[in-house]
Design an enzyme around this catalytic site. Sequence first.
Site, PDB file in Angstrom:
ATOM      1  N   ILE A   1       5.028   1.499   5.250  1.00  0.00           N
ATOM      2  CA  ILE A   1       3.538   1.278   5.985  1.00  0.00           C
ATOM      3  C   ILE A   1       2.730   1.043   4.651  1.00  0.00           C
ATOM      4  CG2 ILE A   1       1.901   2.488   7.178  1.00  0.00           C
ATOM      5  CD1 ILE A   1       4.214   3.759   8.946  1.00  0.00           C
TER       6      ILE A   1
ATOM      7  N   ASP B   1       3.311   5.988  -6.408  1.00  0.00           N
ATOM      8  CA  ASP B   1       4.559   5.789  -5.625  1.00  0.00           C
ATOM      9  C   ASP B   1       5.555   6.470  -6.598  1.00  0.00           C
ATOM     10  OD1 ASP B   1       7.143   5.575  -3.944  1.00  0.00           O
ATOM     11  OD2 ASP B   1       5.653   4.359  -2.744  1.00  0.00           O
TER      12      ASP B   1
ATOM     13  N   CYS C   1       4.211   7.955  -9.635  1.00  0.00           N
ATOM     14  CA  CYS C   1       3.653   9.303  -9.513  1.00  0.00           C
ATOM     15  C   CYS C   1       4.184  10.257  -8.354  1.00  0.00           C
ATOM     16  CB  CYS C   1       2.104   9.082  -9.122  1.00  0.00           C
ATOM     17  SG  CYS C   1       1.278  10.619  -8.334  1.00  0.00           S
TER      18      CYS C   1
ATOM     19  N   TYR D   1       9.823  12.725   6.520  1.00  0.00           N
ATOM     20  CA  TYR D   1      10.044  12.960   7.588  1.00  0.00           C
ATOM     21  C   TYR D   1      11.566  13.371   7.973  1.00  0.00           C
ATOM     22  CZ  TYR D   1       9.841   7.847   8.117  1.00  0.00           C
ATOM     23  OH  TYR D   1       9.863   6.618   7.721  1.00  0.00           O
TER      24      TYR D   1
ATOM     25  N   TYR E   1       7.359  18.913   9.555  1.00  0.00           N
ATOM     26  CA  TYR E   1       6.634  17.515   9.323  1.00  0.00           C
ATOM     27  C   TYR E   1       5.222  17.537  10.498  1.00  0.00           C
ATOM     28  CZ  TYR E   1       5.945  12.586  10.270  1.00  0.00           C
ATOM     29  OH  TYR E   1       5.268  11.428  10.493  1.00  0.00           O
TER      30      TYR E   1
ATOM     31  N   PRO F   1       0.195   6.928  13.537  1.00  0.00           N
ATOM     32  CA  PRO F   1       1.008   5.996  13.985  1.00  0.00           C
ATOM     33  C   PRO F   1       2.144   6.514  15.169  1.00  0.00           C
ATOM     34  CG  PRO F   1       1.117   6.216  11.725  1.00  0.00           C
ATOM     35  CD  PRO F   1       0.487   7.299  12.019  1.00  0.00           C
TER      36      PRO F   1
HETATM   37  N1  LIG Z   1       7.513   5.328  10.264  1.00  0.00           N
HETATM   38  C1  LIG Z   1       7.029   5.912  11.309  1.00  0.00           C
HETATM   39  O1  LIG Z   1       7.626   5.696  12.491  1.00  0.00           O
HETATM   40  C2  LIG Z   1       5.882   6.902  11.156  1.00  0.00           C
HETATM   41  C3  LIG Z   1       5.307   7.344  12.339  1.00  0.00           C
HETATM   42  C4  LIG Z   1       4.119   8.217  11.988  1.00  0.00           C
HETATM   43  C5  LIG Z   1       3.885   8.234  10.846  1.00  0.00           C
HETATM   44  N2  LIG Z   1       4.381   7.965   9.743  1.00  0.00           N
HETATM   45  C6  LIG Z   1       3.808   7.972   8.225  1.00  0.00           C
HETATM   46  O2  LIG Z   1       3.517   6.963   7.565  1.00  0.00           O
HETATM   47  C7  LIG Z   1       3.774   7.273   6.195  1.00  0.00           C
HETATM   48  C8  LIG Z   1       4.572   6.137   5.726  1.00  0.00           C
HETATM   49  O3  LIG Z   1       5.976   6.300   6.552  1.00  0.00           O
HETATM   50  P1  LIG Z   1       7.221   5.085   6.297  1.00  0.00           P
HETATM   51  O4  LIG Z   1       7.941   5.060   7.407  1.00  0.00           O
HETATM   52  O5  LIG Z   1       6.404   3.569   5.904  1.00  0.00           O
HETATM   53  O6  LIG Z   1       7.821   5.712   4.951  1.00  0.00           O
HETATM   54  P2  LIG Z   1       8.738   4.893   3.833  1.00  0.00           P
HETATM   55  O7  LIG Z   1       9.877   5.907   3.463  1.00  0.00           O
HETATM   56  O8  LIG Z   1       8.992   3.573   4.283  1.00  0.00           O
HETATM   57  O9  LIG Z   1       7.714   4.780   2.729  1.00  0.00           O
HETATM   58  C9  LIG Z   1       7.090   6.075   2.129  1.00  0.00           C
HETATM   59  C10 LIG Z   1       6.912   5.735   0.734  1.00  0.00           C
HETATM   60  O10 LIG Z   1       6.494   7.146  -0.015  1.00  0.00           O
HETATM   61  C11 LIG Z   1       7.263   7.224  -1.238  1.00  0.00           C
HETATM   62  N3  LIG Z   1       7.453   8.553  -1.436  1.00  0.00           N
HETATM   63  C12 LIG Z   1       8.318   9.354  -1.104  1.00  0.00           C
HETATM   64  N4  LIG Z   1       8.149  10.707  -1.819  1.00  0.00           N
HETATM   65  C13 LIG Z   1       7.438  10.395  -2.681  1.00  0.00           C
HETATM   66  C14 LIG Z   1       6.684  11.487  -3.841  1.00  0.00           C
HETATM   67  N5  LIG Z   1       7.321  12.724  -3.869  1.00  0.00           N
HETATM   68  N6  LIG Z   1       5.768  10.958  -4.402  1.00  0.00           N
HETATM   69  C15 LIG Z   1       5.252   9.705  -4.160  1.00  0.00           C
HETATM   70  N7  LIG Z   1       5.699   8.629  -3.216  1.00  0.00           N
HETATM   71  C16 LIG Z   1       6.741   9.168  -2.589  1.00  0.00           C
HETATM   72  C17 LIG Z   1       8.502   6.719  -1.164  1.00  0.00           C
HETATM   73  O11 LIG Z   1       8.978   6.241  -2.279  1.00  0.00           O
HETATM   74  C18 LIG Z   1       7.951   5.090  -0.207  1.00  0.00           C
HETATM   75  O12 LIG Z   1       7.446   4.055  -0.922  1.00  0.00           O
HETATM   76  C19 LIG Z   1       4.336   8.708   6.110  1.00  0.00           C
HETATM   77  O13 LIG Z   1       3.474   9.454   5.847  1.00  0.00           O
HETATM   78  C20 LIG Z   1       4.992   8.993   7.509  1.00  0.00           C
HETATM   79  O14 LIG Z   1       5.141  10.244   7.675  1.00  0.00           O
HETATM   80  C21 LIG Z   1       5.496   6.929   9.745  1.00  0.00           C
END
Ligand SMILES: NC(=O)c1ccc[n+]([C@@H]2O[C@H](COP(=O)([O-])OP(=O)(O)OC[C@H]3O[C@@H](n4cnc5c(N)ncnc54)[C@H](O)[C@@H]3O)[C@@H](O)[C@H]2O)c1
Length: 247
Positions: free
Chosen positions: A18, A37, A60, A92, A153, A183
């Site tokens: 996202i 990231d 980061c 999560y 979470y 989301p």
């Molecule tokens: N995908 C879903 O269904 C969903 C639903 C609700 C909320 N969200 C929220 O949206 C956000 C993105 O979700 P996503 O599915 O794209 O996740 P993803 O795992 O695809 O991407 C998350 C990003 O965060 C980075 N990250 C992880 N740990 C880190 C750290 N310690 N420091 C810096 N960066 C770090 C990862 O390298 C990655 O690039 C999250 O906060 C998630 O909780 C996602």
Amino acid sequence: MNRLTGKTAIVTGGANGIGRAFSIRLAAEGANVAIADIADGVHTVAAIKEVGGNAVAVRCDMTSEAEIAAMAKVAGDTFGGCDILVHNAGIYPTTLFEQMSFAEWRHVLALNLDSMFHLTKAVLPNMRARGWGRIIAISSTTFHSGIACKTHYSASKAGLIGFARSLASEVGEFGITVNTIAPGFIRTATTESGPESDRFDSHAQQQAIKRTGIPEDLVGPMAFLASDDAAFVTGQTILVDGGWRFI
Ligand SMILES: NC(=O)c1ccc[n+]([C@@H]2O[C@H](COP(=O)([O-])OP(=O)(O)OC[C@H]3O[C@@H](n4cnc5c(N)ncnc54)[C@H](O)[C@@H]3O)[C@@H](O)[C@H]2O)c1
């Protein structure tokens, strides 16, 4: 649209999923984008530059106060400050509460929520000095629905909503808005490889819009909140979940 020309945005977790879609949209709207990231954001930067946008990747770990401060400084030095903060980095994990260690609880809270404190501390003075700022945190509809195996979470995502509402009340008079996006279940590489990966279709059937959400479904609401079009919108949570929940 080019609503963000001349602005600088920091997107946490912008290398993948996202956050990557957010970064690409912010750049397409004219913003300079700093991608913070723990993973390498170079491919997202390349995608942005290929279409004439401006971005930099800053490695980061968002659980580290020192690394967050250093990242914000790099973004500021590179682009001259930060106007838009999109706090999207998050994890999560799926763990029954009774099997959850305090270390795991603390790690999820540190990354998903504590980082919001440090990030905001790092960028707020600059926004205040400019008299303009947009702070957007990515929460989750799991706050509204509750979900088994995700107490840490859900607590972290609820915390972001409370934080945003309270901070919005403090900084509105300085031209700064603070909002959250919640989301629903979104298809990313992480959800596709996770323990809920067999639930996309059944989940979609519970929504008003019966298809699985993708990262690009979130970028329009995010760009709206980042723009002057949302100058009178603050302390709000926008659910972007295909109509899974109504509040
Ligand atoms: N995908 C879903 O269904 C969903 C639903 C609700 C909320 N969200 C929220 O949206 C956000 C993105 O979700 P996503 O599915 O794209 O996740 P993803 O795992 O695809 O991407 C998350 C990003 O965060 C980075 N990250 C992880 N740990 C880190 C750290 N310690 N420091 C810096 N960066 C770090 C990862 O390298 C990655 O690039 C999250 O906060 C998630 O909780 C996602």
